[in-house]
Design an enzyme around this catalytic site. Structure first.
Site, mmCIF file in Angstrom:
data_model
loop_
_atom_site.group_PDB
_atom_site.id
_atom_site.type_symbol
_atom_site.label_atom_id
_atom_site.label_comp_id
_atom_site.label_asym_id
_atom_site.label_seq_id
_atom_site.Cartn_x
_atom_site.Cartn_y
_atom_site.Cartn_z
ATOM 1 N N ALA A 169 10.897 -30.738 -9.394
ATOM 2 C CA ALA A 169 9.465 -30.452 -9.528
ATOM 3 C C ALA A 169 9.152 -29.604 -10.760
ATOM 4 O O ALA A 169 10.003 -28.894 -11.283
ATOM 5 C CB ALA A 169 8.970 -29.722 -8.279
ATOM 6 N N GLY B 38 5.731 -27.040 -12.367
ATOM 7 C CA GLY B 38 4.546 -26.297 -11.957
ATOM 8 C C GLY B 38 3.288 -27.110 -12.188
ATOM 9 O O GLY B 38 3.222 -27.918 -13.115
ATOM 10 N N VAL B 39 2.273 -26.886 -11.340
ATOM 11 C CA VAL B 39 1.067 -27.706 -11.433
ATOM 12 C C VAL B 39 -0.216 -26.902 -11.222
ATOM 13 O O VAL B 39 -1.308 -27.431 -11.348
ATOM 14 C CB VAL B 39 1.155 -28.872 -10.418
ATOM 15 C CG1 VAL B 39 0.954 -28.363 -9.002
ATOM 16 C CG2 VAL B 39 0.202 -29.996 -10.748
ATOM 17 N N GLY B 40 -0.090 -25.605 -10.958
ATOM 18 C CA GLY B 40 -1.258 -24.823 -10.526
ATOM 19 C C GLY B 40 -2.440 -24.855 -11.470
ATOM 20 O O GLY B 40 -3.587 -24.925 -11.043
ATOM 21 N N GLU B 41 -2.185 -24.783 -12.754
ATOM 22 C CA GLU B 41 -3.301 -24.697 -13.704
ATOM 23 C C GLU B 41 -3.753 -26.071 -14.206
ATOM 24 O O GLU B 41 -4.905 -26.250 -14.593
ATOM 25 C CB GLU B 41 -2.885 -23.846 -14.905
ATOM 26 C CG GLU B 41 -2.632 -22.405 -14.541
ATOM 27 C CD GLU B 41 -1.901 -21.671 -15.655
ATOM 28 O OE1 GLU B 41 -2.571 -20.943 -16.379
ATOM 29 O OE2 GLU B 41 -0.681 -21.848 -15.797
ATOM 30 N N ARG C 82 4.073 -20.858 -12.537
ATOM 31 C CA ARG C 82 5.525 -20.722 -12.534
ATOM 32 C C ARG C 82 6.170 -20.581 -11.169
ATOM 33 O O ARG C 82 7.394 -20.691 -11.038
ATOM 34 C CB ARG C 82 5.924 -19.511 -13.384
ATOM 35 C CG ARG C 82 5.464 -18.180 -12.799
ATOM 36 C CD ARG C 82 5.774 -17.025 -13.729
ATOM 37 N NE ARG C 82 7.151 -16.633 -13.737
ATOM 38 C CZ ARG C 82 7.743 -15.925 -12.779
ATOM 39 N NH1 ARG C 82 7.062 -15.535 -11.715
ATOM 40 N NH2 ARG C 82 9.019 -15.604 -12.879
ATOM 41 N N GLN D 89 -2.048 -20.246 -2.944
ATOM 42 C CA GLN D 89 -1.639 -21.532 -3.513
ATOM 43 C C GLN D 89 -0.577 -22.228 -2.667
ATOM 44 O O GLN D 89 -0.259 -23.382 -2.897
ATOM 45 C CB GLN D 89 -1.139 -21.328 -4.955
ATOM 46 C CG GLN D 89 0.316 -20.876 -5.114
ATOM 47 C CD GLN D 89 0.559 -19.400 -4.906
ATOM 48 O OE1 GLN D 89 0.054 -18.802 -3.972
ATOM 49 N NE2 GLN D 89 1.366 -18.795 -5.752
ATOM 50 N N GLY D 90 -0.005 -21.512 -1.704
ATOM 51 C CA GLY D 90 0.954 -22.156 -0.806
ATOM 52 C C GLY D 90 2.390 -21.947 -1.192
ATOM 53 O O GLY D 90 3.266 -22.701 -0.763
#
Lengths: 805, 171
Positions: free
Chosen positions: A751, A753-756, A556, A515-516
């Site tokens: 910022a 979290g945005v992964g999901e 997270r 995911q980076g």
């Protein structure tokens, strides 16, 4: 041997010029990955290594009468053949500790592990599996979760027994699994307010039933593990786990040894998406074989095994009732779900934890009740998967919102805006939305997607005779964006050192799963220390080196590990500026770090070169190094037993508008365009965040339209990529993403979290778009041509909620 | 012992000899016998493209080819693609355009994209999408991969692609 994942940026040695925040920063691991140099677990081979294979059940539900391994053991090149009888000390694994790695008295699904072989080669191990003879006595097969609740249903988990009729877990062992009295694996209930009062105050009540299907992660890299013991009995595990520190403890318990004697090295991972949050039987089995043979043991799945024996997203039947006033203000919401748990309990059973948040708090709902029962069947079992129940909950809630809006005669945008959360809100469930961009997301996505005009125009074309219809639909979502305190700690540790040449080593507990995260963490450190990305090496994959982190889940890592990295960098900066102040006489507060130098804050004038300054500290009579540590624990709370509490330090929001084309002659639905607006707090790495969102959108597209793990009577019909349809390159929609920057006060540089988030809305928005195109509402996923065609031609059976109380 | 077949072929421009079992796939030979691990196992049945290699200039799934059939052929893997100017341009474009996440599908897509640009130096977006449709990617949603291939193509034509601008709002 695996290498430590220690890389520097491909950006080269350009000095940092201004802020890196919001820039397009290439991933630090990308050059190696793009050239095929990256060594995944499949590419690692240890000297003396044996290869393991697992014999799985050919029955869905049966007693194991006997297992004959003699011929397999006699095969040249075979070092060990084990069954449950060889590891009487094994313990149940999984969320409910209801799952023995090697099955003793019975098998409960096709994937069940009966025996395992360690041999000189994969080929010999496979040949040996073919020589193992298992006699089964079939039991009644239970694959319908509704039937599982019947009083006379076959029990999936009676008390386990060995072949001798005695308890299969020997008395005196630390965990004595005694089975389950019925087929209910887990119940989760939540309530706020008074639903009856809410209903009494409603001008309108709508009830819907939805059915969600099986999908699976399809990580391109199949599951694998290498286990090795040293002569002192210390375990070294090469594992693709997303939660190394939690698993370290679990493996130690499994072996009844001190967790300090378990070391986990995480080679780069070929896709995670939540699939690696639990321990699965193949990992203990590899450990058993390594212990028994005294050799390193490598166990890697085939793709077919990956489909059959890795966890799924949980299939759900869901009933949803809501009411509102005649002005369109939501009055109450009541949700009941039935989860098909499969044969064992993994994280899938706990997804209601997330689902109830969407039900209670995506919009303002004063009165709310939620109940889930997860029941055992002889189907594959469900684990955690990106979005963690929220794809299912949002599909239902957001399709239902469109139904309510239509019944009221209000457009879907206005209805959502009327009920949307605002910043500052504390919901009855206890979530505190310190920042909340939902209304901006709604307005931005609607405007950029030309939603209102298209929505009205498409409806006017329902009966124009054209067989190809256009539709537009919207859906919004709420998801944790500042970690999730589902364990007593949701923290992450960082160790940071700066060497004599001002090169930083950032040692973080946070795992990189593609995911980076390592790039964004390096970027945040550079921002504090005024250094170029090439000045940072990230170490993040060895539990003997890295400090504790709870794991990669709940979107997270950027938030929690980011704040931890910033904390460590600020301590280093304080030390450096104090030293510089003592040497130049300016107050530390008047100094700053930029472009590899200590500078005067007011003028930017260079005072010291950073590397020289650090060396002057190192090689002085008070010799010191710059080394700092930081542990960040977010200001969130572990929810109480009623599931109330501010579980995350921040919350992420999004609205996605989907445009579809429906061919009414074939039932084929084409996703034409997705216009998304995401409250991400602040964009840190624009390249990275776009990648997360685009990838999530296409994963959501697969969930909505193409992916379907076909489980019929417990048989998996399509365990391959030919028949399990992932979206391919020509099928992707046009994607337009806007970022709503709400600058979260607790987030790293603002910022969240945005992964999901990006995968969550698509199915609901597509359902709403199909309705907008055709006037036909689909309530079961996925929207395959067959299902759509049937619905359009009046051949679909309406879903019913016929679940016993 | 099962029979073994001695073969000779060119691998990434260098002559190579190997002794392989008849049932060994080209993928197994490359990874397990020769030790070139850039070619990946994703499915073993020709559906995912992670094992894409070039044989006599044509891309194939190495999992579906017998190693013995490499005899007398010219085989190029990701390791060979890397060493070419086009491979370099593609790698740079994949890195700069964010086309890599977990990276497991990437070598196969790099080889496929190399072949695409070799056979069609002026590939437009639709051609690129069709060209890589046999390669599955679970992370990226393909958009950045397509952009990266287009960027490498533009570099070959001596043009620099224009970055897409995006709207940012403050709430």
């Amino acid at each position: 041997m695996a290498e430590l994942r220690a890389k520097t940026s491909p950006q080269g040695s350009d000095p940092a010029r201004g802020s890196l925040i919001g820039k397009r920063i290439p991933k630090m691991d990308a050059p190696d990955k793009a050239s095929g140099r990256t060594r995944y677990i499949h590419d690692i081979n240890l000297p003396g290594q044996l290869h393991a294979k697992i014999l799985r059940s050919s029955e869905r539900h049966a007693k194991i009468v006997s297992i004959d391994t003699r011929a397999a053991k006699a095969l040249p090149g075979v070092h060990a053949v084990i069954t449950a009888a060889d590891v009487p000390w094994q313990r149940p694994i999984g969320v409910a500790k209801d799952h023995l790695p090697l099955k003793t008295d019975r098998v409960r699904s096709l994937r069940d592990e009966i025996a395992a072989v360690a041999a000189d080669s994969v080929e010999i191990a496979e040949e040996a599996l073919g020589l193992i003879r298992v006699d089964y006595a079939p039991l009644p097969v239970l694959t319908d979760p509704v039937a599982a609740l019947a009083p006379d249903a076959p029990r999936i988990h009676p008390a386990p027994q060995g072949a001798d009729g005695g308890p299969s877990l020997k008395p005196g062992l630390p965990v004595a699994y005694t089975g389950k009295p019925d087929n209910v694996a887990m119940v989760m209930e939540y309530a706020q307010g008074d639903v009856a009062a809410g209903e009494a105050g409603s001008a309108l009540v709508v009830e819907d039933v939805f059915r969600l299907h099986y999908v699976t992660h399809c990580c391109l890299g199949v599951s694998g593990v290498i286990a090795e013991f040293d002569p002192s009995g210390n375990l070294l595990l090469y594992s693709n786990t997303q939660v190394p520190f939690l698993h370290k403890r679990e493996f130690a318990e499994l072996l009844d040894i001190d967790p300090g004697r378990v070391r986990i090295i995480q080679p780069p991972i070929g896709g995670g998406f939540g699939s690696k949050l639990d321990i699965y039987p193949f990992e203990p089995i590899a450990i058993f074989l390594a212990k028994i043979t005294g050799r390193p043991v490598k166990l890697v799945f085939t793709r077919e095994e990956e489909f059959l024996a890795s966890p799924t997203r949980q299939p759900v039947l869901l009933k949803l009732r809501s009411g509102c006033t005649k002005d369109g203000v939501l009055t109450f919401r009541e949700v009941e779900t039935l989860h098909d748990n499969g044969a064992y309990t993994s994280w899938g059973a706990t997804t209601p934890f997330v689902m109830m948040q969407t039900v209670s708090s995506l919009y303002r709902v004063p009165h709310c009740r939620y109940r889930t029962r997860a029941v055992y069947t002889n189907n594959p079992y469900a684990g955690s998967f990106r979005g963690y129940g929220n794809l299912q909950a949002t599909f239902a809630v957001e399709a239902h919102m469109d139904r309510l809006a239509e019944a009221l005669g209000i457009d879907p945008l206005e209805f959502r805006l009327k009920n949307a959360q605002d910043p500052g809100e504390v919901t009855p469930q206890g979530m505190h939305f310190k920042t909340c961009g939902l209304k901006d997301c709604l307005r931005t996505a609607a405007e950029r997607g030309d939603f209102l005009r298209k929505h009205a125009a498409n409806r006017a074309r329902w009966s124009d005779g054209d067989p190809v219809k256009r539709g537009v639909g919207m859906a919004s979502m709420l998801h944790v964006g500042g970690g999730a305190k589902i364990y007593p700690s949701d923290g992450c540790g960082t160790i940071l050192k700066i060497d004599d040449f001002a090169h930083v080593t950032l040692i973080t507990g946070a795992s990189e799963i593609g995911q980076g995260s390592e790039t964004v963490l390096a970027q945040l450190v550079c921002e504090e220390l005024g250094l170029p990305l090439s000045a940072v090496t990230v170490v993040n994959n060895d539990t003997d080196i890295t400090p504790w982190d709870v794991g990669v889940h709940a979107s997270r890592t950027t938030f929690i590990a980011g704040n931890s990295a910033i904390g460590a960098a600020r301590k280093a900066k304080d030390k450096i500026l104090a030293l510089a102040s003592s040497k130049c006489g300016d107050a530390a507060e008047a100094l700053d770090l930029a472009e590899g130098c200590v500078v005067k804050k007011a003028t930017g004038e260079r005072v010291f070169e950073l590397a020289k300054l650090i060396r002057s500290l190192h090689f002085s009579d008070k010799a010191e190094l710059v080394m700092t540590t930081h542990y960040y624990e977010p200001p969130s709370v572990h929810q109480d037993k009623q599931f109330k509490g501010d579980v995350s330090a921040a919350y992420a929001w999004a609205t996605q508008v989907c445009e579809v084309e429906v061919d009414t002659r074939t039932g084929i639905v084409r996703l034409v365009k997705v216009t998304g607006a995401h409250d991400v707090g602040r964009v840190l790495n624009r390249l990275g965040i776009e990648g997360q969102i685009e990838g999530g959108i296409v994963m959501g597209q697969g969930y909505a339209l193409t992916e379907n793990l076909m489980v019929e009577d417990g048989w998996v019909r399509n365990p391959n990529f030919r028949d399990y349809k992932l979206v391919t390159a020509p099928e992707i929609p046009e994607i337009d993403v806007s970022f709503i920057e709400t600058m979260d006060g607790e987030g790293p540089q603002g910022a969240k979290g945005v992964g999901e988030a990006p995968a969550i809305c698509i199915a609901a928005a597509v359902a709403n778009a199909i309705y907008n195109a055709t006037g036909v509402r689909l309530t079961s996923l996925p929207f395959t041509p067959e299902r759509v065609y049937r619905a359009l031609h009046g051949a679909a059976q309406p879903l019913e909620w016929n679940v016993p109380q | 012992m099962p029979a073994r077949i001695d073969i000779a072929f060119r691998l990434n421009g260098v002559g190579k000899r190997a002794s392989v079992a008849p049932e060994t796939s080209a993928l197994e030979m490359l990874r397990e016998v020769i030790g070139l691990t850039g070619t990946k196992y994703g499915c073993g049945e020709g559906e995912c493209g992670a094992c894409t290699i070039l044989v006599d200039g044509v891309t194939i799934n190495a999992c579906l080819m017998f190693a013995a059939d490499c005899d007398g052929r010219d085989v190029m893997t990701i390791e060979g693609v890397n060493a070419t100017p086009r491979g370099e341009a593609l790698r740079r474009a994949f890195v700069e355009h964010g086309a890599v996440q977990c990276g497991f599908c990437t070598p196969g897509i790099m080889v496929q994209a190399w072949h695409l640009l070799e056979s069609n130096p002026h590939a437009d977006q639709a051609t690129i999408q069709r060209g890589i449709e046999g390669n599955l990617c679970r992370c990226t949603g393909y958009k950045k991969i397509i952009e990266a291939v287009a960027a490498a193509e533009a570099v070959e034509r001596g043009q620099t692609p224009v970055e897409q601008s995006r709207e940012v709002q403050r709430g």
